[in-house]
Write a protein that holds these residues in place. Structure first.
Motif, PDB file in Angstrom:
ATOM      1  N   ARG A   3      22.529  -5.120  -6.370  1.00 17.57           N
ATOM      2  CA  ARG A   3      21.382  -5.755  -7.007  1.00 17.57           C
ATOM      3  C   ARG A   3      20.149  -5.797  -6.121  1.00 17.57           C
ATOM      4  NH1 ARG A   3      24.682 -11.059  -9.079  1.00 17.57           N
ATOM      5  NH2 ARG A   3      26.279  -9.978 -10.264  1.00 17.57           N
ATOM      6  N   ALA A   4      20.354  -5.964  -4.826  1.00 18.06           N
ATOM      7  CA  ALA A   4      19.200  -6.126  -3.938  1.00 18.06           C
ATOM      8  C   ALA A   4      18.325  -4.893  -3.870  1.00 18.06           C
ATOM      9  CB  ALA A   4      19.682  -6.480  -2.523  1.00 18.06           C
ATOM     10  N   ARG A  54      11.530 -19.637  -9.604  1.00 18.98           N
ATOM     11  CA  ARG A  54      12.950 -19.276  -9.647  1.00 18.98           C
ATOM     12  C   ARG A  54      13.184 -18.107 -10.602  1.00 18.98           C
ATOM     13  NH1 ARG A  54      13.575 -24.974  -9.625  1.00 18.98           N
ATOM     14  NH2 ARG A  54      13.936 -24.965 -11.886  1.00 18.98           N
ATOM     15  N   ALA A  55      12.485 -18.124 -11.732  1.00 19.88           N
ATOM     16  CA  ALA A  55      12.646 -17.043 -12.715  1.00 19.88           C
ATOM     17  C   ALA A  55      12.225 -15.705 -12.134  1.00 19.88           C
ATOM     18  CB  ALA A  55      11.839 -17.365 -13.971  1.00 19.88           C
ATOM     19  N   VAL A  56      11.087 -15.682 -11.442  1.00 17.84           N
ATOM     20  CA  VAL A  56      10.600 -14.430 -10.869  1.00 17.84           C
ATOM     21  C   VAL A  56      11.523 -13.946  -9.760  1.00 17.84           C
ATOM     22  CG1 VAL A  56       8.711 -13.375  -9.575  1.00 17.84           C
ATOM     23  CG2 VAL A  56       8.204 -14.889 -11.500  1.00 17.84           C
ATOM     24  N   ARG A  57      11.974 -14.872  -8.924  1.00 15.67           N
ATOM     25  CA  ARG A  57      12.846 -14.481  -7.817  1.00 15.67           C
ATOM     26  C   ARG A  57      14.167 -13.896  -8.307  1.00 15.67           C
ATOM     27  NH1 ARG A  57      12.235 -19.587  -3.609  1.00 15.67           N
ATOM     28  NH2 ARG A  57      10.433 -18.784  -2.454  1.00 15.67           N
ATOM     29  N   SER A  58      14.692 -14.436  -9.402  1.00 19.26           N
ATOM     30  CA  SER A  58      15.996 -13.985  -9.893  1.00 19.26           C
ATOM     31  C   SER A  58      15.893 -12.784 -10.826  1.00 19.26           C
ATOM     32  CB  SER A  58      16.707 -15.132 -10.618  1.00 19.26           C
ATOM     33  OG  SER A  58      15.992 -15.514 -11.788  1.00 19.26           O
ATOM     34  N   ALA A  59      14.674 -12.419 -11.265  1.00 21.10           N
ATOM     35  CA  ALA A  59      14.516 -11.352 -12.250  1.00 21.10           C
ATOM     36  C   ALA A  59      15.031 -10.016 -11.736  1.00 21.10           C
ATOM     37  CB  ALA A  59      13.047 -11.222 -12.661  1.00 21.10           C
ATOM     38  N   TYR A  60      14.836  -9.726 -10.449  1.00 25.71           N
ATOM     39  CA  TYR A  60      15.278  -8.449  -9.901  1.00 25.71           C
ATOM     40  C   TYR A  60      16.795  -8.308 -10.010  1.00 25.71           C
ATOM     41  CZ  TYR A  60      10.557  -8.229  -8.049  1.00 25.71           C
ATOM     42  OH  TYR A  60       9.193  -8.198  -7.936  1.00 25.71           O
ATOM     43  N   ASP A  61      17.512  -9.365  -9.630  1.00 26.22           N
ATOM     44  CA  ASP A  61      18.967  -9.313  -9.702  1.00 26.22           C
ATOM     45  C   ASP A  61      19.446  -9.184 -11.142  1.00 26.22           C
ATOM     46  OD1 ASP A  61      19.083  -9.536  -6.989  1.00 26.22           O
ATOM     47  OD2 ASP A  61      19.729 -11.629  -6.948  1.00 26.22           O
ATOM     48  N   LYS A  62      18.860  -9.951 -12.049  1.00 27.99           N
ATOM     49  CA  LYS A  62      19.300  -9.917 -13.444  1.00 27.99           C
ATOM     50  C   LYS A  62      19.030  -8.555 -14.077  1.00 27.99           C
ATOM     51  CE  LYS A  62      18.909 -14.882 -14.322  1.00 27.99           C
ATOM     52  NZ  LYS A  62      18.250 -15.957 -15.113  1.00 27.99           N
ATOM     53  N   THR A  63      17.941  -7.929 -13.691  1.00 23.47           N
ATOM     54  CA  THR A  63      17.640  -6.600 -14.222  1.00 23.47           C
ATOM     55  C   THR A  63      18.600  -5.570 -13.653  1.00 23.47           C
ATOM     56  OG1 THR A  63      15.315  -7.250 -14.342  1.00 23.47           O
ATOM     57  CG2 THR A  63      15.807  -4.911 -14.595  1.00 23.47           C
ATOM     58  N   ALA A  64      18.879  -5.661 -12.356  1.00 21.63           N
ATOM     59  CA  ALA A  64      19.757  -4.690 -11.703  1.00 21.63           C
ATOM     60  C   ALA A  64      21.172  -4.737 -12.257  1.00 21.63           C
ATOM     61  CB  ALA A  64      19.776  -4.938 -10.201  1.00 21.63           C
ATOM     62  N   GLU A  65      21.571  -5.876 -12.789  1.00 20.06           N
ATOM     63  CA  GLU A  65      22.906  -5.992 -13.366  1.00 20.06           C
ATOM     64  C   GLU A  65      23.101  -5.049 -14.559  1.00 20.06           C
ATOM     65  OE1 GLU A  65      23.262 -10.090 -14.299  1.00 20.06           O
ATOM     66  OE2 GLU A  65      23.674 -10.721 -12.237  1.00 20.06           O
ATOM     67  N   GLU A  66      22.001  -4.568 -15.134  1.00 23.18           N
ATOM     68  CA  GLU A  66      22.089  -3.685 -16.294  1.00 23.18           C
ATOM     69  C   GLU A  66      22.366  -2.233 -15.917  1.00 23.18           C
ATOM     70  OE1 GLU A  66      22.200  -4.875 -19.178  1.00 23.18           O
ATOM     71  OE2 GLU A  66      21.441  -6.908 -18.845  1.00 23.18           O
ATOM     72  N   ASP A  67      22.378  -1.915 -14.639  1.00 23.52           N
ATOM     73  CA  ASP A  67      22.733  -0.595 -14.096  1.00 23.52           C
ATOM     74  C   ASP A  67      21.656   0.471 -14.321  1.00 23.52           C
ATOM     75  OD1 ASP A  67      25.140  -1.540 -13.084  1.00 23.52           O
ATOM     76  OD2 ASP A  67      26.222  -1.077 -14.936  1.00 23.52           O
ATOM     77  N   ASN A  87       0.740   9.356 -16.626  1.00 18.68           N
ATOM     78  CA  ASN A  87       1.704   8.672 -17.467  1.00 18.68           C
ATOM     79  C   ASN A  87       3.053   9.348 -17.342  1.00 18.68           C
ATOM     80  OD1 ASN A  87      -0.068   6.724 -19.212  1.00 18.68           O
ATOM     81  ND2 ASN A  87      -1.152   8.676 -19.207  1.00 18.68           N
ATOM     82  N   GLY A  88       4.110   8.570 -17.442  1.00 19.70           N
ATOM     83  CA  GLY A  88       5.435   9.145 -17.339  1.00 19.70           C
ATOM     84  C   GLY A  88       6.447   8.357 -18.134  1.00 19.70           C
ATOM     85  N   GLN A  89       7.538   9.006 -18.452  1.00 21.00           N
ATOM     86  CA  GLN A  89       8.653   8.332 -19.094  1.00 21.00           C
ATOM     87  C   GLN A  89       9.944   9.027 -18.710  1.00 21.00           C
ATOM     88  OE1 GLN A  89       8.259   8.501 -23.350  1.00 21.00           O
ATOM     89  NE2 GLN A  89       7.798  10.687 -23.381  1.00 21.00           N
ATOM     90  N   GLY A  90      11.019   8.250 -18.705  1.00 20.56           N
ATOM     91  CA  GLY A  90      12.308   8.801 -18.314  1.00 20.56           C
ATOM     92  C   GLY A  90      13.319   7.689 -18.176  1.00 20.56           C
ATOM     93  N   ALA A  91      14.215   7.843 -17.207  1.00 19.93           N
ATOM     94  CA  ALA A  91      15.282   6.867 -16.994  1.00 19.93           C
ATOM     95  C   ALA A  91      15.470   6.647 -15.506  1.00 19.93           C
ATOM     96  CB  ALA A  91      16.585   7.349 -17.633  1.00 19.93           C
ATOM     97  N   VAL A  92      15.923   5.432 -15.157  1.00 15.13           N
ATOM     98  CA  VAL A  92      16.118   5.079 -13.756  1.00 15.13           C
ATOM     99  C   VAL A  92      17.469   4.419 -13.579  1.00 15.13           C
ATOM    100  CG1 VAL A  92      14.965   2.845 -14.086  1.00 15.13           C
ATOM    101  CG2 VAL A  92      15.161   3.797 -11.787  1.00 15.13           C
ATOM    102  N   ASP A  93      18.123   4.739 -12.467  1.00  9.10           N
ATOM    103  CA  ASP A  93      19.358   4.075 -12.077  1.00  9.10           C
ATOM    104  C   ASP A  93      18.981   2.820 -11.307  1.00  9.10           C
ATOM    105  OD1 ASP A  93      21.692   3.266 -10.596  1.00  9.10           O
ATOM    106  OD2 ASP A  93      22.561   5.221 -11.040  1.00  9.10           O
ATOM    107  N   LEU A  94      19.320   1.662 -11.847  1.00 10.20           N
ATOM    108  CA  LEU A  94      18.921   0.400 -11.253  1.00 10.20           C
ATOM    109  C   LEU A  94      19.790   0.004 -10.069  1.00 10.20           C
ATOM    110  CD1 LEU A  94      18.268  -1.535 -14.574  1.00 10.20           C
ATOM    111  CD2 LEU A  94      16.560  -0.563 -13.035  1.00 10.20           C
ATOM    112  N   ASP A  95      20.739   0.843  -9.702  1.00  5.17           N
ATOM    113  CA  ASP A  95      21.589   0.558  -8.553  1.00  5.17           C
ATOM    114  C   ASP A  95      21.173   1.358  -7.334  1.00  5.17           C
ATOM    115  OD1 ASP A  95      23.926  -0.598  -7.207  1.00  5.17           O
ATOM    116  OD2 ASP A  95      24.716   1.431  -7.287  1.00  5.17           O
ATOM    117  N   ASP A  96      20.961   2.680  -7.506  1.00  9.70           N
ATOM    118  CA  ASP A  96      20.650   3.494  -6.328  1.00  9.70           C
ATOM    119  C   ASP A  96      19.237   4.069  -6.342  1.00  9.70           C
ATOM    120  OD1 ASP A  96      20.732   5.663  -8.090  1.00  9.70           O
ATOM    121  OD2 ASP A  96      22.756   6.248  -7.515  1.00  9.70           O
TER     122      ASP A  96
END
Length: 294
Positions: A3-4, A54-67, A87-96
């Motif tokens: 997540r980090a 608290r919401a902003v600080r935890s948002a990164y972890d909660k988003t990363a949980e979605e992979d 402009n761009g569009q695509g997909a991102v791996d939220l883990d690596d």
């Protein structure tokens, strides 16, 4: 990385967009702002402000949980009264942090991949150096040369570093907005650059504070992030004495990212080595020249 790593991934996307908007394109006319938040600005009490932090600080972890997620990217670069958008569009791996995107710059399409912190771009036909269709830049090496390690704005801060640099006074709830059909809460954040790893170097590049806006859904996940940077471009040492007194040129860069379709499939592979020209050395050389003039 887990997540980090989300802060690194978000900023890596921003960097690739900046590269497309500045290294590969020039300046044209574009007046978009990338910010369409709606709703009245709130003036919360201390309790509400702490809740927002608290919401902003935890948002990164909660988003990363979605992979993984689909991502839309917009970068607007402005200098000397002119602006250029990518402009761009695509997909991102939220883990690596790997990603696959298609960028549109000045009407031209660029295929882009980030694999293991290496940026690959397939240039329009006839525009790639070395007679090969792809170029690559090792973002980690560029960050190391800048003296900010793997947590700089070029291979930037992990979410944990952002969290440590955000206090209650740095977060303001601005209201609500609909992002891609999803109701979100909009927060404005001022990140104290001095509190980030490599803060001294970052401060010279972007100033004392990094303005950032985030839009969080009801589950606390990031749906949109906007980062505004003002980069200082010092005059060249080779300029004439008449020009030497001129003030440094400023380049403003706004990067907006939107995240949808969490859990989407993603395959990010490096192009065949024989089709790639390594531009990392050129990027390092440009960075060294810029550092020498600062």
């Amino acid at each position: 990385m887990g997540r980090a790593g989300y802060g690194r991934r978000v900023c890596a996307l921003g960097v690739t967009g900046v590269l497309a908007g500045t290294m590969l394109a020039g300046c044209g006319d574009d007046g978009g702002t990338g910010d369409d938040a709606r709703g009245s600005s709130a003036k919360p009490g201390a309790g509400a402000q702490e809740q927002g932090t608290r919401a902003v600080r935890s948002a990164y972890d909660k988003t990363a949980e979605e992979d993984t997620a689909r991502v839309k990217l917009r970068v607007q670069t402005s200098a000397q009264g002119a602006s250029e958008s990518a402009n761009g569009q695509g997909a991102v791996d939220l883990d690596d942090g790997d990603s696959v995107m298609t960028l549109t710059v000045r009407g031209q399409r660029i295929e882009q991949r980030v694999v293991d912190q290496v940026l690959y771009q397939k240039m329009p036909k006839g525009q790639a150096p070395g007679g090969k269709p792809w170029i690559k830049i090792d973002l980690g090496k560029v960050a190391d040369r800048q003296g900010t390690g793997d947590q700089s704005m070029s291979d930037p801060a992990r979410s944990a570093a952002y969290a440590k640099a955000i206090t209650d006074k740095d977060v303001t709830r601005k209201g609500t907005a609909t992002v891609d059909g999803v109701r979100t809460t909009h927060y404005r954040v001022s990140v104290d650059v001095a509190e980030l790893p490599g803060g001294d170097t970052l401060r010279r590049q972007v100033g004392p504070a990094l303005p950032m806006d985030v839009w969080l859904d009801d589950e606390g996940r990031m749906r949109r992030q906007q980062i505004d940077m003002t980069l200082k471009a010092p005059p060249s040492e080779q300029r004439s004495s008449a020009d030497a007194s001129s003030s440094p040129q400023k380049v403003t860069v706004r990067t907006v990212m939107e995240f949808t379709d969490f859990g989407t499939e993603l395959e990010a592979d490096a192009p065949p080595a024989g089709q790639v020209t390594d531009m990392t050395g050129k990027a390092l050389e440009q960075g060294k020249q810029g550092k020498g003039r600062s």
